[in-house]
Motif scaffolding. Structure first.
Motif, mmCIF file in Angstrom:
data_model
loop_
_atom_site.group_PDB
_atom_site.id
_atom_site.type_symbol
_atom_site.label_atom_id
_atom_site.label_comp_id
_atom_site.label_asym_id
_atom_site.label_seq_id
_atom_site.Cartn_x
_atom_site.Cartn_y
_atom_site.Cartn_z
ATOM 1 N N CYS A 1 -3.581 6.456 1.856
ATOM 2 C CA CYS A 1 -3.028 5.153 1.471
ATOM 3 C C CYS A 1 -4.038 4.343 0.667
ATOM 4 C CB CYS A 1 -2.629 4.355 2.717
ATOM 5 S SG CYS A 1 -1.301 5.116 3.656
ATOM 6 N N SER A 2 -3.527 3.681 -0.338
ATOM 7 C CA SER A 2 -4.379 2.771 -1.108
ATOM 8 C C SER A 2 -3.575 1.520 -1.429
ATOM 9 C CB SER A 2 -4.868 3.435 -2.401
ATOM 10 O OG SER A 2 -3.775 3.741 -3.229
ATOM 11 N N ALA B 1 0.863 -1.185 0.000
ATOM 12 C CA ALA B 1 0.000 0.000 0.000
ATOM 13 C C ALA B 1 0.901 1.237 0.000
ATOM 14 C CB ALA B 1 -0.916 0.001 1.215
ATOM 15 N N THR B 2 0.484 2.257 -0.711
ATOM 16 C CA THR B 2 1.257 3.501 -0.774
ATOM 17 C C THR B 2 0.318 4.696 -0.702
ATOM 18 O OG1 THR B 2 1.122 3.573 -3.193
ATOM 19 C CG2 THR B 2 3.031 2.476 -2.253
ATOM 20 N N ASP B 3 0.898 5.851 -0.408
ATOM 21 C CA ASP B 3 0.147 7.086 -0.572
ATOM 22 C C ASP B 3 0.953 8.014 -1.471
ATOM 23 O OD1 ASP B 3 1.990 8.549 0.949
ATOM 24 O OD2 ASP B 3 0.446 9.486 2.163
ATOM 25 N N GLU B 4 0.367 9.127 -1.845
ATOM 26 C CA GLU B 4 0.983 10.039 -2.814
ATOM 27 C C GLU B 4 2.269 10.687 -2.316
ATOM 28 O OE1 GLU B 4 -2.281 12.664 -3.337
ATOM 29 O OE2 GLU B 4 -3.434 11.209 -4.483
ATOM 30 N N LYS B 5 2.462 10.736 -1.011
ATOM 31 C CA LYS B 5 3.632 11.420 -0.456
ATOM 32 C C LYS B 5 4.776 10.466 -0.130
ATOM 33 C CE LYS B 5 0.930 15.208 1.090
ATOM 34 N NZ LYS B 5 0.707 16.258 1.979
ATOM 35 N N LYS C 1 -4.277 -6.914 2.463
ATOM 36 C CA LYS C 1 -4.580 -5.514 2.132
ATOM 37 C C LYS C 1 -4.760 -4.679 3.391
ATOM 38 C CE LYS C 1 -6.966 -6.100 -2.296
ATOM 39 N NZ LYS C 1 -8.278 -5.977 -2.960
ATOM 40 N N LYS C 2 -5.518 -5.210 4.334
ATOM 41 C CA LYS C 2 -5.792 -4.484 5.577
ATOM 42 C C LYS C 2 -4.496 -4.201 6.336
ATOM 43 C CE LYS C 2 -8.600 -4.814 9.753
ATOM 44 N NZ LYS C 2 -9.558 -5.612 10.515
ATOM 45 N N SER C 3 -3.616 -5.182 6.413
ATOM 46 C CA SER C 3 -2.351 -5.023 7.121
ATOM 47 C C SER C 3 -1.450 -3.998 6.431
ATOM 48 C CB SER C 3 -1.647 -6.378 7.226
ATOM 49 O OG SER C 3 -0.437 -6.262 7.903
#
Length: 163
Positions: free
Chosen positions: A102-103, A67-71, A87-89
């Motif tokens: 985060c996605s 999972a990542t986020d834009e930053k 996914k949840k973890s």
């Protein structure tokens, strides 16, 4: 009539001892024939192990996720029992590392994965082996021409034998 009765009585009393279906082999073995060369030095029958049907091994899948986020915050999960758990973890780890949006990106099952970063982007890749995942991730990074590439993470979520 007397001789017939005597003959039947003798036949019935000898019949149980006349046949030996197991061939005199110990438990877990059955009669087996020797080859002609072996038979010259030994009797023509020997005992061999009874073939066992191979046990089918049961395997449980293992999942991983990135999972990542834009930053640039990351969350990585491996060796989870379900896709949902992976996914949840990964999302939870990404959030705990400061990620605000985060996605879940890459999800993999019974495989390996790598995350390769450049100065401005990241590339997640799964493959059958850890080396293949790293190589493919590095290739994608180099093709992007976004700066020097380095491996941020590599690991596997491989199946485990069920108990």
């Amino acid at each position: 009539m007397r001789y017939q009765f005597f003959f039947i009585l003798v036949a019935l009393s000898v019949a149980p001892f006349a046949s030996h279906a197991e061939g005199g082999c110990p438990p877990g073995q059955m009669p087996g024939n020797l080859t002609a060369a072996e038979g010259a030095a030994a009797s023509m029958a020997s005992c061999v192990p009874i073939p066992q049907e191979p046990r089918r091994r049961k395997w449980e899948s293992r999942w991983g996720a990135v999972a990542t986020d834009e930053k640039g915050a990351f969350g990585i999960a491996t060796d989870k029992k379900s896709e949902r758990e992976a996914k949840k973890s990964a999302l939870s780890e990404c959030t705990s590392r400061g990620g605000m949006t985060c996605s879940s990106g890459l999800v993999f099952r019974n495989q390996c994965a790598a995350v390769v970063n450049s100065s401005t982007r990241s590339f997640s890749q799964s493959a059958a082996t850890e080396n293949e995942a790293v190589t493919a991730g590095q290739q994608r990074c180099k093709e992007s021409s976004t700066g020097k590439c380095w491996v941020y993470f590599s690991g596997c979520s491989l199946p485990v034998r069920a108990r």
